[in-house]
Write a protein that holds these residues in place. Structure first.
Motif, PDB file in Angstrom:
ATOM      1  N   ALA A   1       5.260  -0.147  -8.015  1.00 24.13           N
ATOM      2  CA  ALA A   1       5.542  -1.055  -6.903  1.00 24.13           C
ATOM      3  C   ALA A   1       4.338  -1.415  -6.046  1.00 24.13           C
ATOM      4  CB  ALA A   1       6.638  -0.458  -6.016  1.00 24.13           C
ATOM      5  N   SER A   2       3.283  -0.610  -6.049  1.00 22.62           N
ATOM      6  CA  SER A   2       2.214  -0.831  -5.067  1.00 22.62           C
ATOM      7  C   SER A   2       0.970  -1.459  -5.687  1.00 22.62           C
ATOM      8  CB  SER A   2       1.846   0.484  -4.372  1.00 22.62           C
ATOM      9  OG  SER A   2       1.256   1.404  -5.266  1.00 22.62           O
ATOM     10  N   ASP A   3       0.216  -2.123  -4.817  1.00 19.99           N
ATOM     11  CA  ASP A   3      -1.066  -2.710  -5.212  1.00 19.99           C
ATOM     12  C   ASP A   3      -2.222  -1.745  -4.977  1.00 19.99           C
ATOM     13  OD1 ASP A   3      -0.144  -5.569  -5.720  1.00 19.99           O
ATOM     14  OD2 ASP A   3       0.570  -5.245  -3.675  1.00 19.99           O
ATOM     15  N   ARG A   4      -2.129  -1.004  -3.878  1.00 23.46           N
ATOM     16  CA  ARG A   4      -3.154  -0.012  -3.542  1.00 23.46           C
ATOM     17  C   ARG A   4      -2.484   1.321  -3.237  1.00 23.46           C
ATOM     18  NH1 ARG A   4      -8.202  -1.452  -2.808  1.00 23.46           N
ATOM     19  NH2 ARG A   4      -8.662   0.359  -1.509  1.00 23.46           N
ATOM     20  N   THR A   5      -3.231   2.408  -3.462  1.00 23.13           N
ATOM     21  CA  THR A   5      -2.689   3.747  -3.247  1.00 23.13           C
ATOM     22  C   THR A   5      -3.690   4.598  -2.475  1.00 23.13           C
ATOM     23  OG1 THR A   5      -1.313   3.693  -5.248  1.00 23.13           O
ATOM     24  CG2 THR A   5      -1.893   5.861  -4.390  1.00 23.13           C
ATOM     25  N   VAL A   6      -3.162   5.332  -1.517  1.00 22.54           N
ATOM     26  CA  VAL A   6      -3.939   6.297  -0.743  1.00 22.54           C
ATOM     27  C   VAL A   6      -3.362   7.680  -1.039  1.00 22.54           C
ATOM     28  CG1 VAL A   6      -4.648   7.042   1.568  1.00 22.54           C
ATOM     29  CG2 VAL A   6      -4.364   4.594   1.074  1.00 22.54           C
ATOM     30  N   PHE A   7      -4.186   8.590  -1.560  1.00 25.56           N
ATOM     31  CA  PHE A   7      -3.741   9.938  -1.926  1.00 25.56           C
ATOM     32  C   PHE A   7      -4.223  10.938  -0.887  1.00 25.56           C
ATOM     33  CE2 PHE A   7      -4.988  13.787  -4.628  1.00 25.56           C
ATOM     34  CZ  PHE A   7      -3.784  14.442  -4.378  1.00 25.56           C
TER      35      PHE A   7
ATOM     36  N   VAL B   1       5.541   5.121   2.054  1.00 24.29           N
ATOM     37  CA  VAL B   1       5.325   6.527   1.730  1.00 24.29           C
ATOM     38  C   VAL B   1       6.324   6.894   0.638  1.00 24.29           C
ATOM     39  CG1 VAL B   1       5.774   8.886   2.541  1.00 24.29           C
ATOM     40  CG2 VAL B   1       4.351   7.347   3.900  1.00 24.29           C
ATOM     41  N   THR B   2       5.854   7.508  -0.429  1.00 24.99           N
ATOM     42  CA  THR B   2       6.754   7.896  -1.513  1.00 24.99           C
ATOM     43  C   THR B   2       6.276   9.180  -2.182  1.00 24.99           C
ATOM     44  OG1 THR B   2       7.787   7.189  -3.591  1.00 24.99           O
ATOM     45  CG2 THR B   2       5.559   6.370  -3.169  1.00 24.99           C
ATOM     46  N   HIS B   3       7.260   9.997  -2.595  1.00 30.25           N
ATOM     47  CA  HIS B   3       6.970  11.156  -3.438  1.00 30.25           C
ATOM     48  C   HIS B   3       7.077  10.797  -4.918  1.00 30.25           C
ATOM     49  CE1 HIS B   3       7.696  13.759   0.167  1.00 30.25           C
ATOM     50  NE2 HIS B   3       6.844  14.535  -0.472  1.00 30.25           N
ATOM     51  N   ASN B   4       7.615   9.623  -5.191  1.00 31.30           N
ATOM     52  CA  ASN B   4       7.896   9.214  -6.559  1.00 31.30           C
ATOM     53  C   ASN B   4       6.662   8.538  -7.153  1.00 31.30           C
ATOM     54  OD1 ASN B   4       8.772   7.718  -8.847  1.00 31.30           O
ATOM     55  ND2 ASN B   4      10.871   7.694  -8.086  1.00 31.30           N
ATOM     56  N   MET B   5       5.979   9.249  -8.047  1.00 29.59           N
ATOM     57  CA  MET B   5       4.747   8.709  -8.621  1.00 29.59           C
ATOM     58  C   MET B   5       5.010   7.452  -9.443  1.00 29.59           C
ATOM     59  SD  MET B   5       2.319  10.534  -7.477  1.00 29.59           S
ATOM     60  CE  MET B   5       3.373  10.438  -6.023  1.00 29.59           C
TER      61      MET B   5
ATOM     62  N   THR C   1       0.858  -1.184   0.000  1.00 27.55           N
ATOM     63  CA  THR C   1       0.000   0.000   0.000  1.00 27.55           C
ATOM     64  C   THR C   1       0.894   1.234   0.000  1.00 27.55           C
ATOM     65  OG1 THR C   1      -1.754  -1.128   1.240  1.00 27.55           O
ATOM     66  CG2 THR C   1      -1.778   1.284   1.245  1.00 27.55           C
ATOM     67  N   SER C   2       0.717   2.104  -0.986  1.00 29.93           N
ATOM     68  CA  SER C   2       1.501   3.339  -1.033  1.00 29.93           C
ATOM     69  C   SER C   2       0.653   4.514  -0.561  1.00 29.93           C
ATOM     70  CB  SER C   2       2.030   3.608  -2.448  1.00 29.93           C
ATOM     71  OG  SER C   2       0.964   3.819  -3.355  1.00 29.93           O
ATOM     72  N   ILE C   3       1.291   5.421   0.155  1.00 34.32           N
ATOM     73  CA  ILE C   3       0.674   6.674   0.585  1.00 34.32           C
ATOM     74  C   ILE C   3       1.391   7.785  -0.149  1.00 34.32           C
ATOM     75  CG2 ILE C   3       0.111   8.167   2.533  1.00 34.32           C
ATOM     76  CD1 ILE C   3       0.341   5.744   4.368  1.00 34.32           C
ATOM     77  N   ILE C   4       0.652   8.524  -0.964  1.00 30.26           N
ATOM     78  CA  ILE C   4       1.233   9.597  -1.761  1.00 30.26           C
ATOM     79  C   ILE C   4       0.553  10.913  -1.399  1.00 30.26           C
ATOM     80  CG2 ILE C   4       1.795   8.006  -3.639  1.00 30.26           C
ATOM     81  CD1 ILE C   4      -0.592   9.186  -5.212  1.00 30.26           C
ATOM     82  N   GLY C   5       1.175  12.006  -1.823  1.00 31.87           N
ATOM     83  CA  GLY C   5       0.610  13.318  -1.570  1.00 31.87           C
ATOM     84  C   GLY C   5       1.709  14.356  -1.470  1.00 31.87           C
ATOM     85  N   PRO C   6       1.365  15.632  -1.582  1.00 28.25           N
ATOM     86  CA  PRO C   6       2.377  16.688  -1.533  1.00 28.25           C
ATOM     87  C   PRO C   6       3.042  16.783  -0.164  1.00 28.25           C
ATOM     88  CG  PRO C   6       0.164  17.631  -1.509  1.00 28.25           C
ATOM     89  CD  PRO C   6       0.003  16.175  -1.775  1.00 28.25           C
ATOM     90  N   SER C   7       4.192  17.438  -0.113  1.00 28.29           N
ATOM     91  CA  SER C   7       4.891  17.652   1.150  1.00 28.29           C
ATOM     92  C   SER C   7       3.991  18.395   2.123  1.00 28.29           C
ATOM     93  CB  SER C   7       6.169  18.463   0.910  1.00 28.29           C
ATOM     94  OG  SER C   7       7.060  17.743   0.080  1.00 28.29           O
ATOM     95  N   GLY C   8       4.001  17.969   3.373  1.00 29.33           N
ATOM     96  CA  GLY C   8       3.191  18.625   4.390  1.00 29.33           C
ATOM     97  C   GLY C   8       1.804  18.050   4.557  1.00 29.33           C
ATOM     98  N   SER C   9       1.465  17.011   3.766  1.00 31.38           N
ATOM     99  CA  SER C   9       0.113  16.459   3.862  1.00 31.38           C
ATOM    100  C   SER C   9      -0.022  15.381   4.938  1.00 31.38           C
ATOM    101  CB  SER C   9      -0.330  15.904   2.497  1.00 31.38           C
ATOM    102  OG  SER C   9       0.567  14.902   2.038  1.00 31.38           O
ATOM    103  N   GLY C  10       1.052  15.123   5.668  1.00 32.62           N
ATOM    104  CA  GLY C  10       0.957  14.226   6.817  1.00 32.62           C
ATOM    105  C   GLY C  10       1.261  12.770   6.531  1.00 32.62           C
ATOM    106  N   LYS C  11       1.893  12.478   5.399  1.00 28.61           N
ATOM    107  CA  LYS C  11       2.137  11.082   5.020  1.00 28.61           C
ATOM    108  C   LYS C  11       3.020  10.360   6.045  1.00 28.61           C
ATOM    109  CE  LYS C  11       4.064  12.104   1.104  1.00 28.61           C
ATOM    110  NZ  LYS C  11       4.056  13.574   1.323  1.00 28.61           N
ATOM    111  N   SER C  12       4.168  10.952   6.359  1.00 26.87           N
ATOM    112  CA  SER C  12       5.091  10.300   7.288  1.00 26.87           C
ATOM    113  C   SER C  12       4.522  10.255   8.694  1.00 26.87           C
ATOM    114  CB  SER C  12       6.446  11.016   7.280  1.00 26.87           C
ATOM    115  OG  SER C  12       7.096  10.860   6.024  1.00 26.87           O
ATOM    116  N   THR C  13       3.835  11.303   9.095  1.00 32.16           N
ATOM    117  CA  THR C  13       3.182  11.318  10.405  1.00 32.16           C
ATOM    118  C   THR C  13       2.177  10.177  10.493  1.00 32.16           C
ATOM    119  OG1 THR C  13       3.439  13.715  10.640  1.00 32.16           O
ATOM    120  CG2 THR C  13       1.702  12.670  11.950  1.00 32.16           C
TER     121      THR C  13
END
Length: 283
Positions: A239-245, A229-233, A62-74
Motif C-alpha cells: 500500500a505505501s510509496d515510502r517506508t520508515v523503519f 502505522v502498520t504492523h502488517n509487512m 508513507t508507512s511507519i513500521i517497527g516492532p511494538s514499543g518502538s514509538g510508531k503511534s506516539t
C-alpha cells in the motif's frame, strides 16, 4: 493557522503564507508537506522517540513500521498534536507543515487537527446517525454551505456512499467493521484535511475489509497525503510509496534504522536489521 473560518472548511491546498518549498527535498522525490526534524518525544521522564527526521511527500502513502514499543503511534500522533491531550507529554525538535512549525506558540492545535486528520486503530463511529457522523466536524467548524452535498461527497470519496445512501438516518454503529472504518475515513475527509494519519486502520478488520481500505487509500492519495502505522509487512509493501523503519535503542527509545522507497526497503534494504525485520526474523 491560529483561526478557523466560520464560513466552512478552507479551500483545498495550502494557504498563501504556508506555500510549500518548491525545491526538491533531499529525502524524497515529491515535495514534502510535513517534515520531522530531530524529533524527540517524552512521556514524563521516559523518552519514547529520539532523533527522528523524515519527510512526508505530498500525495503519497508513507508507512511507519517497527516492532511494538518502538514509538510508531506516539510519533504519528505528534504530527497532528494529538499527544497534547495526554498529560506529561512533551516534544523536542521540530515538525513543520509547509515549513511552519506546528508547535509554535501561536499555532492553534484544533486547526492543526482539521488540516491533519486522524483515523484510529479501532473503528470509532460516534453513537449518531451515519449522516451526523460525517456532518459533525463541518458543523463544529461552522460550515455554512450545502451540508447534504458535503456529506454525500465525503461518503463517496470514502467509497461507502452506495452502501449507506438509503440508510443515512441509521446509527453508524449498525455498520460492519470495514464499513465503520470507511465511515470514519469519510468523517475525517469531511473537514477537508490535506493530510490523513492512519494508526493501524486495518488491524481489527478481516482480509476483505482490509483490501477495501487499501484500495481506498490508493484512490484518495491523489487528493490527500497519507501516513499509516502498520504492523502488517504485507500491507506496508502493498500500500505505501515510502517506508520508515523504527526500532528500539538500548534505552527503549524508538529511532529510525532506515527509510526510503518502499520497494527498496523490502527488496534491497541497506541495513541487516531492516532485512531481518521485513523478512519476519524478529519483531
Amino acid at each position: 493557522m491560529t483561526t478557523t473560518s466560520s464560513e466552512g472548511p478552507a479551500p483545498a491546498g495550502p494557504d498563501p503564507v504556508l506555500e510549500a518549498d518548491t525545491a526538491e527535498p533531499a529525502a524524497s522525490v515529491a515535495p514534502a508537506v510535513v517534515r520531522l526534524r530531530d524529533v524527540g518525544l517524552f512521556y514524563g521522564e521516559f523518552r519514547a522517540v529520539k532523533g527522528v527526521s523524515f519527510d512526508v511527500p505530498t500525495h503519497q502513502i508513507t508507512s511507519i513500521i517497527g516492532p511494538s514499543g518502538s514509538g510508531k503511534s506516539t510519533l504519528l500522533r505528534s504530527i497532528n498534536r494529538m499527544n497534547d491531550l495526554i498529560a506529561g507529554t512533551r516534544m523536542e525538535g521540530e515538525i513543520l507543515y509547509h515549513e511552519e512549525n506546528l508547535y509554535a506558540s501561536y499555532v492553534d492545535p484544533v486547526e492543526v487537527r482539521r488540516r491533519i486528520g486522524m483515523v484510529f486503530q479501532k473503528p470509532n463511529p460516534f453513537p449518531k446517525s451515519i449522516y451526523d457522523n460525517v456532518a459533525f466536524g463541518p458543523r463544529l467548524n461552522g460550515f455554512k454551505g450545502d451540508l447534504d452535498g458535503l456529506v454525500e461527497q465525503s461518503l463517496r470519496r470514502a467509497a461507502i456512499w452506495d452502501e449507506v445512501k438509503d440508510k443515512l438516518k441509521q446509527s453508524g454503529l449498525t455498520l460492519s467493521g470495514g464499513q465503520q472504518q470507511r465511515l470514519c475515513i469519510a468523517r475525517a475527509i469531511a473537514t477537508d484535511p490535506e493530510v490523513i494519519l492512519m494508526d493501524e486502520p486495518c488491524s481489527a478488520l478481516d482480509p476483505r475489509a482490509t483490501l477495501q481500505i487499501e484500495q481506498l487509500m490508493a484512490e484518495i492519495k491523489e487528493r490527500y497525503t497519507i501516513v499509516i502505522v502498520t504492523h502488517n509487512m504485507q500491507q506496508a509493501a502493498r500500500a505505501s510509496d515510502r517506508t520508515v523503519f523504527l526500532n528500539m535503542a538500548e534505552d527503549r527509545a524508538g529511532y529510525i534504522v532506515e527509510q526510503g522507497e518502499t520497494a527498496q526497503i523490502f527488496t534491497n534494504p541497506t541495513h541487516q536489521m531492516t532485512e531481518d525485520y521485513v523478512s519476519g526474523r524478529f519483531g
